[in-house]
Design a protein around this motif. Structure first.
Motif, PDB file in Angstrom:
ATOM      1  N   ILE A 177      59.463  14.161  20.494  1.00 30.93           N
ATOM      2  CA  ILE A 177      58.938  14.930  21.642  1.00 30.93           C
ATOM      3  C   ILE A 177      59.104  16.425  21.384  1.00 30.93           C
ATOM      4  O   ILE A 177      58.186  17.219  21.578  1.00 30.93           O
ATOM      5  N   SER A 180      56.607  17.713  19.048  1.00 27.48           N
ATOM      6  CA  SER A 180      55.213  17.523  19.482  1.00 27.48           C
ATOM      7  C   SER A 180      54.763  18.772  20.238  1.00 27.48           C
ATOM      8  O   SER A 180      55.524  19.724  20.425  1.00 27.48           O
ATOM      9  N   ARG A 182      54.562  19.227  23.238  1.00 21.14           N
ATOM     10  CA  ARG A 182      55.361  19.505  24.440  1.00 21.14           C
ATOM     11  C   ARG A 182      56.663  20.247  24.148  1.00 21.14           C
ATOM     12  O   ARG A 182      57.432  20.542  25.071  1.00 21.14           O
ATOM     13  N   HIS A 214      60.790  11.118  38.132  1.00 20.76           N
ATOM     14  CA  HIS A 214      59.774  11.849  37.353  1.00 20.76           C
ATOM     15  C   HIS A 214      59.154  12.919  38.253  1.00 20.76           C
ATOM     16  O   HIS A 214      58.887  12.656  39.430  1.00 20.76           O
ATOM     17  N   GLN A 261      60.527   5.261  39.196  1.00 16.57           N
ATOM     18  CA  GLN A 261      60.402   3.895  38.690  1.00 16.57           C
ATOM     19  C   GLN A 261      61.575   3.126  39.268  1.00 16.57           C
ATOM     20  O   GLN A 261      62.710   3.631  39.255  1.00 16.57           O
TER      21      GLN A 261
HETATM   22  P1  NDP Z   1      52.216   5.322  29.114  1.00 17.43           P
HETATM   23  O1  NDP Z   1      50.925   5.443  28.372  1.00 17.43           O
HETATM   24  O2  NDP Z   1      52.211   4.609  30.408  1.00 17.43           O
HETATM   25  O3  NDP Z   1      52.845   6.755  29.379  1.00 17.43           O
HETATM   26  C1  NDP Z   1      52.833   7.708  28.375  1.00 17.43           C
HETATM   27  C2  NDP Z   1      53.603   8.904  28.873  1.00 17.43           C
HETATM   28  O4  NDP Z   1      53.698   9.821  27.794  1.00 17.43           O
HETATM   29  C3  NDP Z   1      52.994   9.655  30.016  1.00 17.43           C
HETATM   30  O5  NDP Z   1      53.985   9.732  31.006  1.00 17.43           O
HETATM   31  C4  NDP Z   1      52.686  11.047  29.477  1.00 17.43           C
HETATM   32  O6  NDP Z   1      53.014  12.029  30.412  1.00 17.43           O
HETATM   33  C5  NDP Z   1      53.637  11.113  28.322  1.00 17.43           C
HETATM   34  N1  NDP Z   1      53.288  11.989  27.203  1.00 17.43           N
HETATM   35  C6  NDP Z   1      52.102  12.297  26.692  1.00 17.43           C
HETATM   36  N2  NDP Z   1      52.248  13.140  25.645  1.00 17.43           N
HETATM   37  C7  NDP Z   1      53.563  13.347  25.486  1.00 17.43           C
HETATM   38  C8  NDP Z   1      54.357  14.119  24.603  1.00 17.43           C
HETATM   39  N3  NDP Z   1      53.828  14.855  23.624  1.00 17.43           N
HETATM   40  N4  NDP Z   1      55.680  14.100  24.759  1.00 17.43           N
HETATM   41  C9  NDP Z   1      56.256  13.369  25.729  1.00 17.43           C
HETATM   42  N5  NDP Z   1      55.559  12.608  26.601  1.00 17.43           N
HETATM   43  C10 NDP Z   1      54.242  12.611  26.469  1.00 17.43           C
HETATM   44  O7  NDP Z   1      53.229   4.672  28.058  1.00 17.43           O
HETATM   45  P2  NDP Z   1      54.685   4.016  28.147  1.00 17.43           P
HETATM   46  O8  NDP Z   1      55.305   4.132  29.480  1.00 17.43           O
HETATM   47  O9  NDP Z   1      54.583   2.667  27.566  1.00 17.43           O
HETATM   48  O10 NDP Z   1      55.465   4.939  27.119  1.00 17.43           O
HETATM   49  C11 NDP Z   1      54.975   5.166  25.781  1.00 17.43           C
HETATM   50  C12 NDP Z   1      55.675   6.339  25.238  1.00 17.43           C
HETATM   51  O11 NDP Z   1      55.362   7.455  26.070  1.00 17.43           O
HETATM   52  C13 NDP Z   1      57.204   6.219  25.294  1.00 17.43           C
HETATM   53  O12 NDP Z   1      57.732   5.642  24.167  1.00 17.43           O
HETATM   54  C14 NDP Z   1      57.625   7.628  25.476  1.00 17.43           C
HETATM   55  O13 NDP Z   1      57.827   8.231  24.212  1.00 17.43           O
HETATM   56  C15 NDP Z   1      56.468   8.312  26.168  1.00 17.43           C
HETATM   57  N6  NDP Z   1      56.789   8.593  27.574  1.00 17.43           N
HETATM   58  C16 NDP Z   1      57.059   7.558  28.434  1.00 17.43           C
HETATM   59  C17 NDP Z   1      57.512   7.830  29.698  1.00 17.43           C
HETATM   60  C18 NDP Z   1      57.953   6.727  30.592  1.00 17.43           C
HETATM   61  O14 NDP Z   1      58.734   7.011  31.512  1.00 17.43           O
HETATM   62  N7  NDP Z   1      57.517   5.502  30.414  1.00 17.43           N
HETATM   63  C19 NDP Z   1      57.639   9.213  30.192  1.00 17.43           C
HETATM   64  C20 NDP Z   1      57.225  10.203  29.232  1.00 17.43           C
HETATM   65  C21 NDP Z   1      56.874   9.880  27.972  1.00 17.43           C
HETATM   66  P3  NDP Z   1      51.942  12.619  31.483  1.00 17.43           P
HETATM   67  O15 NDP Z   1      51.451  11.458  32.243  1.00 17.43           O
HETATM   68  O16 NDP Z   1      52.682  13.548  32.343  1.00 17.43           O
HETATM   69  O17 NDP Z   1      50.889  13.294  30.664  1.00 17.43           O
END
Ligand code: NDP
Length: 485
Positions: A177, A180, A182, A214, A261
Motif C-alpha cells: 500500500i 502504491s 496511495r 472505515h 464492517q
Molecule cells: P474489494 O474490491 O471489495 O475492496 C478493495 C478495496 O481496496 C477498496 O476498499 C478500495 O478502496 C481499496 N483500494 C484500492 N486501491 C488501493 C490502494 N492502492 N491501496 C489500498 N487500498 C486500495 O476487495 P477486498 O475487500 O476483497 O480486498 C482486496 C484487497 O483490497 C485487500 O487485500 C486489501 O489489500 C485491499 N483493501 C481492502 C479493504 C477491506 O477492508 N476489505 C480496505 C482497503 C483496501 P476505495 O473503495 O476507497 O477506493
C-alpha cells in the motif's frame, strides 16, 4: 475598541515591552528585571517533546452525523438515532518525519478522530491504511527505529527499512500500500481513514460484535507521483496545512462517509484468517461495508498549538457500547498512547481544552501537573472512595459483557495457514498496468543503495504474493533474471 493593557503572566502591568532595565544608559541589565527574565524564560519553554511518531500534523474541528441506524449492534449513545450529531476533533499526520518534515513525503498517514460524546470521549486513532506493518506491539519500537534516523549518519536509512521488512513478511501488505499510488495523498482530504484494528460493539442485550471502522473520502482519492511530490516539496513543505486550513476557511468543508464492517462474535473462530491480525483486512465480500454516518470538518481552531499540538488521542478512550478486541497491537497501544501523553503533556493532560470531555468528569485522581480543576464534586470531604460524603460512585449498569478467551499463556507465533502473501497479492491484482508500473518504480526508487542480499530476500516476498509482482520489481531494478544476482 479599547486597546487591552499588556501584563506579566501574574497580571501586573508591563510599562515598557521594548527596553530592559539598566543601571545607567549603557547598562548593565539589572537582576531585578523580572519582566525581561519572564519573557526569556517563556521563550525557552515554548516547546514540549515532539511526538516520537506522528510528530507533524494537521487538523480541524467538525461534526459527526448519524445517517443510518446501527443501534442493534451497539448501545453507544453517539449512534443512538439517525440525525444525531457529535462534535469531533481531527488530527492527520505523517508517521516518520519530525515536526519540520515536508508534508507530502511517502509515508503512512495518521487519521485520528476524537468524538466528544455524552458518555465521554471516544478516540479512533487510525491511519489512512486498513492494515499495518506488524501484528504484535512487541515489535513496534524496533520497527519505528528503522523508520527514523540512523544513530551514526543521522539520516533515514533505506538499508534498515528493507532489512527489517525483508525479515518480517507480515509487513508486505502495508509495504505494498505504501509503495502504491496511495503512498502520497495530495492532502488529508483526499484519503480514506481506517480504524485499522478490530474493535468490538456491544448492544443493550449484552451481545458482542467485532467491528472495523472505515471513513471513505467524499473528495475522491488524489495522489502525487514521486516526480510530482519532488516538485511540490521544492515549492512548499506545508502543503497539507495550506490545503486543509485553506479549504475550511473558504467554507469548502471536507467530508467522509463512515462505514463499519460487522462480524458476529462467534465468527472469529471460523474465519480462515485471524480477524484480530492487524496485517489483514476483512474482505468486503465476507463482511460488507455498512453505512453509519458522515464526518464533516468545518472549523479551524483559533490556536493550532492549543487544539492540534495538544490533542492527545488514545485507543484506550472508548465509551459504553464500544470495546477492544484481542488484537495484540491494539492492546499495546492502549497502554502506550496514554503513557506518551502523560510524558509529553503532563499528568492531567485530559484537562486541556482539546482533550476535555464535554460531559461532567468525576474521578479521584488527585494532584500533579495541570491540576487546575477542583474535582471535589461540590464537597471537599469526598476525596477518596468509597465514601459517605456524596462523592461520585461507580455505575455497573454500563459494564461490558464478558469476553470469553481460552488458551494457554505463552508468546505465540502467528501460525494460521492463511499466510502473509494472499492479501498483498489480492491488492496487487486489483491494480491496472499503470498502477503496477508505478508500484515497481516506487519500490525500485526506495531500494536505492540497499545491499543486494536484502533486496534478494525481499524479492522472494513479492514473488510469493504474485510472480508478476516480483518480476516487475526486478525489471525496475534492472535485474532481468534470477541468475543476475
Ligand atoms: P474489494 O474490491 O471489495 O475492496 C478493495 C478495496 O481496496 C477498496 O476498499 C478500495 O478502496 C481499496 N483500494 C484500492 N486501491 C488501493 C490502494 N492502492 N491501496 C489500498 N487500498 C486500495 O476487495 P477486498 O475487500 O476483497 O480486498 C482486496 C484487497 O483490497 C485487500 O487485500 C486489501 O489489500 C485491499 N483493501 C481492502 C479493504 C477491506 O477492508 N476489505 C480496505 C482497503 C483496501 P476505495 O473503495 O476507497 O477506493
Amino acid at each position: 475598541m479599547m486597546k487591552k493593557k499588556l501584563t506579566t503572566s501574574a497580571g501586573a502591568p508591563v510599562t515598557n515591552n521594548q527596553r530592559s532595565q539598566t543601571a545607567g544608559k549603557r547598562g548593565p541589565v539589572l537582576m531585578q528585571d523580572y519582566k525581561l527574565f519572564e519573557k526569556l524564560a517563556h521563550q525557552n519553554r515554548e516547546r514540549i517533546p515532539e511526538r516520537v511518531v506522528h510528530a507533524k500534523g494537521w487538523g480541524a474541528m467538525g461534526t459527526f452525523t448519524v445517517t443510518k441506524d446501527i443501534s442493534k449492534y451497539t448501545r453507544a449513545k453517539l449512534f443512538s438515532e439517525v440525525g444525531k450529531q457529535t462534535p469531533i476533533l481531527s488530527r492527520f499526520s505523517t508517521v516518520a518525519g519530525e515536526m519540520g518534515a515536508a508534508d507530502t513525503e511517502r509515508d503512512v498517514r495518521g487519521f485520528s478522530l476524537k468524538f466528544y460524546t455524552e458518555e465521554g470521549n471516544w478516540d479512533l486513532v487510525g491511519n489512512n491504511t486498513p492494515v499495518f506493518f506488524l501484528r504484535d506491539g512487541y515489535k513496534f519500537p524496533d520497527f519505528i527505529h528503522t523508520q527514523k534516523r540512523h544513530p551514526k549518519t543521522n539520516l533515514r536509512s533505506p538499508e534498515a527499512m528493507w532489512d527489517y521488512w525483508s525479515l518480517s513478511p507480515e509487513s508486505l501488505h502495508q509495504v505494498t500500500i505504501l509503495m502504491s499510488d496511495r503512498g502520497i495523498p495530495i492532502s488529508p482530504m483526499h484519503m480514506n481513514g481506517y480504524g485499522s484494528h478490530t474493535f468490538s460493539f456491544w448492544n443493550n442485550d449484552g451481545e458482542r460484535f467485532w467491528v472495523k471502522f472505515h471513513f471513505k473520502t467524499q473528495q475522491g482519492h488524489k495522489h502525487y507521483t514521486n516526480e510530482e511530490t519532488a516538485e511540490v516539496i521544492g515549492q512548499t513543505r506545508e502543503k497539507y496545512q495550506e490545503e486543509l486550513y485553506g479549504a475550511i476557511e473558504q467554507g469548502k468543508f471536507p467530508k467522509w462517509t463512515m462505514k463499519v464492517q460487522i462480524m458476529p462474535e462467534a465468527d472469529a473462530e471460523k474465519t480462515p484468517y485471524n480477524p484480530f491480525d492487524l496485517t489483514k483486512v476483512w474482505p468486503h465480500a465476507d463482511y460488507p461495508l455498512i453505512e453509519v454516518g458522515e464526518i464533516e470538518l468545518n472549523q479551524n481552531p483559533e490556536n493550532y498549538w492549543q487544539y492540534i499540538e495538544n490533542a492527545a488521542y488514545s485507543p484506550s478512550n472508548v465509551v459504553p457500547g464500544i470495546g477492544f478486541s484481542p488484537d495484540k497491537v491494539l492492546q499495546a497501544r492502549i497502554f502506550s498512547y496514554a503513557d506518551a501523553h502523560r510524558y509529553r503533556l503532563g499528568t492531567h493532560y485530559e484537562a486541556l481544552p482539546a482533550n476535555m470531555p464535554l460531559n461532567e468528569v468525576n474521578h479521584y485522581h488527585k494532584d500533579g501537573a495541570m491540576r487546575f480543576f477542583t474535582n471535589d464534586f461540590g464537597n471537599p470531604d469526598a476525596y477518596y472512595e468509597p465514601n459517605t460524603k456524596d462523592g461520585a460512585f461507580e455505575d455497573q449498569s454500563v459494564e461490558e459483557p464478558p469476553m470469553k478467551i481460552n488458551g494457554d499463556i505463552m508468546r505465540y507465533e502467528e501460525n494460521d495457514t492463511f499466510g502473509d502473501y494472499k492479501q498483498p497479492g489480492d491488492l496487487f491484482r486489483m491494480f491496472n498496468a499503470e498502477q503496477k508500473a508505478r508500484l515497481y518504480s516506487n519500490i525500485a526508487a526506495a531500494m536505492d543503495g540497499v545491499s543486494m542480499d536484502i533486496i534478494e530476500r525481499q524479492l522472494v516476498h513479492f514473488d510469493k504474493a504474485d510472480q508478476e509482482y516480483g518480476d516487475g520489481v526486478r525489471k525496475a531494478l534492472g535485474i532481468s533474471q534470477m541468475a543476475d544476482y
